[in-house]
Design a protein around this motif. Sequence first.
Motif, PDB file in Angstrom:
ATOM      1  N   TRP A 129      47.372  44.973  60.474  1.00 31.68           N
ATOM      2  CA  TRP A 129      46.790  44.859  59.133  1.00 31.68           C
ATOM      3  C   TRP A 129      45.473  44.127  59.256  1.00 31.68           C
ATOM      4  N   LYS A 130      44.438  44.673  58.609  1.00 29.67           N
ATOM      5  CA  LYS A 130      43.128  44.033  58.571  1.00 29.67           C
ATOM      6  C   LYS A 130      42.597  44.085  57.148  1.00 29.67           C
ATOM      7  N   ALA A 131      41.829  43.070  56.808  1.00 25.98           N
ATOM      8  CA  ALA A 131      41.226  43.038  55.475  1.00 25.98           C
ATOM      9  C   ALA A 131      39.879  42.326  55.539  1.00 25.98           C
ATOM     10  N   ILE A 132      38.972  42.822  54.741  1.00 26.87           N
ATOM     11  CA  ILE A 132      37.698  42.156  54.496  1.00 26.87           C
ATOM     12  C   ILE A 132      37.787  41.602  53.079  1.00 26.87           C
ATOM     13  N   VAL A 133      37.578  40.308  52.958  1.00 23.94           N
ATOM     14  CA  VAL A 133      37.648  39.649  51.662  1.00 23.94           C
ATOM     15  C   VAL A 133      36.253  39.152  51.314  1.00 23.94           C
ATOM     16  N   THR A 134      35.768  39.551  50.162  1.00 23.76           N
ATOM     17  CA  THR A 134      34.465  39.098  49.680  1.00 23.76           C
ATOM     18  C   THR A 134      34.695  38.114  48.547  1.00 23.76           C
ATOM     19  N   THR A 135      34.091  36.945  48.684  1.00 23.81           N
ATOM     20  CA  THR A 135      34.240  35.918  47.659  1.00 23.81           C
ATOM     21  C   THR A 135      32.875  35.543  47.112  1.00 23.81           C
ATOM     22  N   GLY A 136      32.875  34.964  45.947  1.00 23.08           N
ATOM     23  CA  GLY A 136      31.639  34.511  45.319  1.00 23.08           C
ATOM     24  C   GLY A 136      31.166  33.196  45.905  1.00 23.08           C
ATOM     25  N   GLY A 137      30.869  33.178  47.195  1.00 26.89           N
ATOM     26  CA  GLY A 137      30.290  32.004  47.829  1.00 26.89           C
ATOM     27  C   GLY A 137      31.271  30.998  48.386  1.00 26.89           C
TER      28      GLY A 137
END
Length: 170
Positions: A129-137
């Motif tokens: 399992w792989k994930a790219i997580v984008t957060t607001g800074g």
Amino acid sequence: MNKLLVICQLIMLTGCMNVSIQSNVKPDDKPEFKRILVVSNLQHMVPTYLARFQTAFPSGYQVCTVSNSSIDFDNPEEAIDKKRQACQSEVSLSIDFNRNYTSGYGKYITSNNELLLVMTNLATNKPFWKAIVTTGGLNEVPPREIVQQLIKDGIIVGAVPLEKSYQSDY
């Protein structure tokens, strides 16, 4: 009065976190497991961040955590292996900083962090399992959001437990 307004705005901004998760599953390599080792390779995190993982998983899962900071004196591989053996972990969930970027322009510019999450079968050393997580800074993705994505992707079963406070003994 202006100070009060600024404080209220800060509370509103920090109360909500914009998180986007894109994930991918390799079902053929997914093992059955109940013991998870969460490995953080993040350089900046709140001391209680990893402890929150211990109450974010559904009942029946045993969660251990280890942090690899550049200011630690232990060899990262040795620290992970020591914790893995002590907890008898079957899989690991690693959290790594991927990149930082800005988007927009002028007063609408935003800063975003991308984190890479990888779950690996420790018996075969193969990721499933792989994930790219984008957060607001922010560097820290709320553990409950990660667990919700793992449930959604069929990696773990159960429901995210109700919010619990955790007090660390370390």
